[in-house]
Design a protein around this motif. Structure first.
Motif, mmCIF file in Angstrom:
data_model
loop_
_atom_site.group_PDB
_atom_site.id
_atom_site.type_symbol
_atom_site.label_atom_id
_atom_site.label_comp_id
_atom_site.label_asym_id
_atom_site.label_seq_id
_atom_site.Cartn_x
_atom_site.Cartn_y
_atom_site.Cartn_z
ATOM 1 N N GLY A 168 -12.498 4.301 -10.196
ATOM 2 C CA GLY A 168 -12.785 4.465 -8.773
ATOM 3 C C GLY A 168 -12.752 3.145 -8.024
ATOM 4 O O GLY A 168 -12.282 3.068 -6.882
ATOM 5 N N GLN A 169 -13.247 2.067 -8.663
ATOM 6 C CA GLN A 169 -13.227 0.746 -8.030
ATOM 7 C C GLN A 169 -11.799 0.233 -7.892
ATOM 8 O O GLN A 169 -11.430 -0.335 -6.859
ATOM 9 C CB GLN A 169 -14.070 -0.223 -8.856
ATOM 10 N N GLN A 170 -10.978 0.466 -8.900
ATOM 11 C CA GLN A 170 -9.569 0.057 -8.809
ATOM 12 C C GLN A 170 -8.862 0.799 -7.683
ATOM 13 O O GLN A 170 -8.035 0.219 -6.964
ATOM 14 C CB GLN A 170 -8.859 0.311 -10.136
ATOM 15 N N GLN A 171 -9.198 2.086 -7.515
ATOM 16 C CA GLN A 171 -8.566 2.853 -6.445
ATOM 17 C C GLN A 171 -8.972 2.310 -5.080
ATOM 18 O O GLN A 171 -8.160 2.270 -4.148
ATOM 19 C CB GLN A 171 -8.924 4.328 -6.577
ATOM 20 N N ARG A 172 -10.209 1.872 -4.939
ATOM 21 C CA ARG A 172 -10.650 1.275 -3.681
ATOM 22 C C ARG A 172 -9.880 -0.014 -3.394
ATOM 23 O O ARG A 172 -9.518 -0.285 -2.243
ATOM 24 C CB ARG A 172 -12.154 0.983 -3.727
ATOM 25 N N ILE A 173 -9.638 -0.815 -4.422
ATOM 26 C CA ILE A 173 -8.887 -2.059 -4.237
ATOM 27 C C ILE A 173 -7.446 -1.749 -3.835
ATOM 28 O O ILE A 173 -6.876 -2.409 -2.951
ATOM 29 C CB ILE A 173 -8.928 -2.918 -5.511
ATOM 30 N N ALA A 174 -6.847 -0.751 -4.489
ATOM 31 C CA ALA A 174 -5.481 -0.356 -4.114
ATOM 32 C C ALA A 174 -5.438 0.102 -2.665
ATOM 33 O O ALA A 174 -4.476 -0.192 -1.933
ATOM 34 C CB ALA A 174 -4.996 0.755 -5.046
ATOM 35 N N LEU A 175 -6.474 0.801 -2.226
ATOM 36 C CA LEU A 175 -6.546 1.260 -0.838
ATOM 37 C C LEU A 175 -6.709 0.074 0.110
ATOM 38 O O LEU A 175 -6.052 0.012 1.159
ATOM 39 C CB LEU A 175 -7.715 2.230 -0.689
ATOM 40 N N ALA A 176 -7.568 -0.889 -0.252
ATOM 41 C CA ALA A 176 -7.750 -2.082 0.578
ATOM 42 C C ALA A 176 -6.443 -2.849 0.711
ATOM 43 O O ALA A 176 -6.101 -3.341 1.793
ATOM 44 C CB ALA A 176 -8.836 -2.972 -0.023
ATOM 45 N N ARG A 177 -5.692 -2.974 -0.386
ATOM 46 C CA ARG A 177 -4.412 -3.696 -0.338
ATOM 47 C C ARG A 177 -3.405 -2.985 0.558
ATOM 48 O O ARG A 177 -2.598 -3.626 1.243
ATOM 49 C CB ARG A 177 -3.848 -3.835 -1.760
ATOM 50 N N ALA A 178 -3.447 -1.635 0.581
ATOM 51 C CA ALA A 178 -2.523 -0.883 1.438
ATOM 52 C C ALA A 178 -2.887 -0.993 2.909
ATOM 53 O O ALA A 178 -2.038 -0.792 3.778
ATOM 54 C CB ALA A 178 -2.510 0.582 1.016
ATOM 55 N N LEU A 179 -4.162 -1.305 3.208
ATOM 56 C CA LEU A 179 -4.623 -1.347 4.596
ATOM 57 C C LEU A 179 -4.712 -2.758 5.164
ATOM 58 O O LEU A 179 -4.792 -2.932 6.379
ATOM 59 C CB LEU A 179 -6.008 -0.696 4.699
ATOM 60 N N VAL A 180 -4.694 -3.776 4.302
ATOM 61 C CA VAL A 180 -5.035 -5.125 4.739
ATOM 62 C C VAL A 180 -4.059 -5.695 5.769
ATOM 63 O O VAL A 180 -4.439 -6.496 6.622
ATOM 64 C CB VAL A 180 -5.157 -6.067 3.515
ATOM 65 N N PHE A 181 -2.804 -5.282 5.708
ATOM 66 C CA PHE A 181 -1.815 -5.828 6.666
ATOM 67 C C PHE A 181 -1.681 -4.949 7.909
ATOM 68 O O PHE A 181 -0.752 -5.089 8.696
ATOM 69 C CB PHE A 181 -0.451 -6.045 5.994
ATOM 70 N N GLU A 182 -2.661 -4.025 8.075
ATOM 71 C CA GLU A 182 -2.747 -3.167 9.261
ATOM 72 C C GLU A 182 -1.456 -2.379 9.503
ATOM 73 O O GLU A 182 -0.819 -2.486 10.553
ATOM 74 C CB GLU A 182 -3.117 -4.005 10.489
ATOM 75 N N PRO A 183 -1.053 -1.562 8.517
ATOM 76 C CA PRO A 183 0.178 -0.782 8.658
ATOM 77 C C PRO A 183 -0.001 0.341 9.673
ATOM 78 O O PRO A 183 -1.117 0.788 9.943
ATOM 79 C CB PRO A 183 0.394 -0.224 7.256
ATOM 80 N N GLN A 184 1.126 0.803 10.190
ATOM 81 C CA GLN A 184 1.081 1.938 11.117
ATOM 82 C C GLN A 184 0.982 3.264 10.371
ATOM 83 O O GLN A 184 0.636 4.292 10.952
ATOM 84 C CB GLN A 184 2.332 1.930 11.999
ATOM 85 N N LEU A 185 1.261 3.226 9.072
ATOM 86 C CA LEU A 185 1.291 4.443 8.265
ATOM 87 C C LEU A 185 0.908 4.097 6.833
ATOM 88 O O LEU A 185 1.334 3.080 6.296
ATOM 89 C CB LEU A 185 2.715 5.033 8.300
ATOM 90 N N VAL A 186 0.076 4.952 6.214
ATOM 91 C CA VAL A 186 -0.269 4.799 4.802
ATOM 92 C C VAL A 186 0.183 6.053 4.056
ATOM 93 O O VAL A 186 -0.129 7.173 4.466
ATOM 94 C CB VAL A 186 -1.783 4.574 4.599
ATOM 95 N N LEU A 187 0.924 5.840 2.972
ATOM 96 C CA LEU A 187 1.388 6.931 2.122
ATOM 97 C C LEU A 187 0.591 6.911 0.825
ATOM 98 O O LEU A 187 0.367 5.850 0.243
ATOM 99 C CB LEU A 187 2.883 6.772 1.808
ATOM 100 N N MET A 188 0.164 8.087 0.364
ATOM 101 C CA MET A 188 -0.627 8.186 -0.856
ATOM 102 C C MET A 188 -0.020 9.242 -1.765
ATOM 103 O O MET A 188 0.088 10.406 -1.380
ATOM 104 C CB MET A 188 -2.081 8.534 -0.531
ATOM 105 N N ASP A 189 0.371 8.822 -2.970
ATOM 106 C CA ASP A 189 1.012 9.718 -3.925
ATOM 107 C C ASP A 189 0.053 10.002 -5.081
ATOM 108 O O ASP A 189 -0.124 9.171 -5.966
ATOM 109 C CB ASP A 189 2.304 9.083 -4.452
ATOM 110 N N GLU A 190 -0.582 11.175 -5.055
ATOM 111 C CA GLU A 190 -1.546 11.587 -6.077
ATOM 112 C C GLU A 190 -2.548 10.466 -6.379
ATOM 113 O O GLU A 190 -2.776 10.127 -7.554
ATOM 114 C CB GLU A 190 -0.810 11.978 -7.370
ATOM 115 N N PRO A 191 -3.165 9.852 -5.367
ATOM 116 C CA PRO A 191 -3.966 8.648 -5.616
ATOM 117 C C PRO A 191 -5.242 8.886 -6.417
ATOM 118 O O PRO A 191 -5.796 7.946 -6.981
ATOM 119 C CB PRO A 191 -4.303 8.166 -4.207
#
Length: 360
Positions: free
Chosen positions: A140-163
């Motif tokens: 669960g902690q690793q998944q939070r880090i993966a989510l933080a990395r996907a959001l850190v550059f302030e993308p306009q869209l986030v895609l999640m594949d069976e996260p």
């Protein structure tokens, strides 16, 4: 729908030039929407996500993001965050370095990187783990880090594949709510892929159901559950009893179906029904009543075949209307008039609680 943000127009994808894994996809996604693509393995949902990410190119059709065509734009230029099931964290980097990686690739200054990493880790409640490495974290902690990395550059869209596929049930349900709340707070677009129908219904503004490369139906969770467009959606979303029969009459969106044993069932008429044609009548287990009121038109004698205990509810498998596998869902605290296998009872349901669907 509010302002369109993503659009697939006539999109098809083939790997061999003969068969198509995505066929004729037309799909609009609103600004700020949380859209889930749901379907069995091989249905086309992940391929659709990969085309949006840029990891696959469409064979035909166009994909636009904020009114700009992106079907030929490389992935790193799309400003899209991606979260995978396996997290894809760099094992030799600390948590902070993993989250900082997309910012370093964009050549941001050191001070700005430090501030953005701090904000992203705060967002997922992992600030105290910045100096740890991925192998020192739980799933669960690793998944939070993966989510933080996907959001850190302030993308306009986030895609999640069976996260959340690798997490246990309790943690998965907790993370579902965390991602849902994060989406609401940030207001970004999320396109989420899963084969878990409960996950899709819990998290999404709308759900698109795929099968055999075709988008079968797209609707808000409640509408998808209550008014499935075809037998596949009806049986894939939640539990449904399916009774095959012949349409004997249709009038004002109400139809009468002759069940296998000759019983006549009254229900809501779906699109494309014709008198004399075969149809599938779908009925949720929780809508069937035991010992129903006499004014309910759909009343039938059922024979108890099996009792299955689920803690908060009990499932009864009965034989009725010529079908041996009709399931009834009742609260565990409710009195059950049939207790022994082979005993009979009257069951019933309102016409508006069942839906007759044309066979494709």
């Amino acid at each position: 729908m509010s302002e369109r943000f993503i659009a697939f127009e006539g999109v098809r994808k083939s790997y061999d030039g003969v068969s198509y894994v995505v066929r004729g996809l037309d799909l609009d996604v609103a600004k700020g929407e949380f859209l889930t693509l749901l379907g069995p393995s091989g249905s086309g949902k992940t391929t659709t996500l990969m085309m949006l990410a840029g990891f696959e190119a469409p064979t035909d059709g166009t994909i636009t993001l904020a009114d700009n065509r992106i079907d030929s734009v490389p992935p790193h230029r799309r400003n899209i965050g991606v979260v995978f099931q396996n997290y894809a964290l760099f094992p030799h980097m600390t948590v902070g370095e993993n989250v900082a990686f997309p910012l370093k690739m964009r050549r941001l200054g050191k001070a700005e990187i430090t501030e953005r990493v701090r904000r992203a880790l705060d967002m997922v409640r992992m600030a105290s783990f910045e100096t740890r490495r991925p192998n020192q974290l739980s799933g669960g902690q690793q998944q939070r880090i993966a989510l933080a990395r996907a959001l850190v550059f302030e993308p306009q869209l986030v895609l999640m594949d069976e996260p959340l596929g690798a997490l246990d049930k309790q943690l998965r349900e907790h993370m579902q709510l965390e991602i849902k709340h994060l989406h609401a707070r940030l207001g970004i677009n999320v396109v989420y892929v899963t084969h878990d129908q409960s996950e899709a219904l819990t998290m999404s503004d709308r759900v698109g159901v795929f099968n055999d490369g075709i988008l079968q139906q797209i609707a808000p969770p409640h509408a998808l559950y209550e008014t499935p467009a075809n037998p596949f959606v009806a049986t894939f979303i939640g539990e449904n009893n399916a009774i095959s029969g012949e349409v004997v009459a249709i009038e004002n969106a109400v139809c009468r179906i002759r069940a296998p044993d000759g019983s006549i069932i009254t229900g809501h008429a779906g699109e494309g029904l014709k008198e004399g044609a075969r149809a599938t009548l779908v009925l949720r287990p929780e809508r069937i009543q035991l010992a129903p009121a006499t004014e309910i038109p759909n009343r039938f004698t059922a024979t108890l075949k099996e009792i299955i205990y689920h803690g908060d509810h009990v499932r009864l498998r009965v034989s009725a209307c010529g079908c041996d596998d009709i399931f009834i869902k009742v609260a565990a605290a409710q009195d059950i008039p049939v207790q022994s296998l082979g005993s009979t009872a009257v069951i019933g349901w309102a016409p508006e609680d069942c839906r007759a669907l044309a066979l494709s």
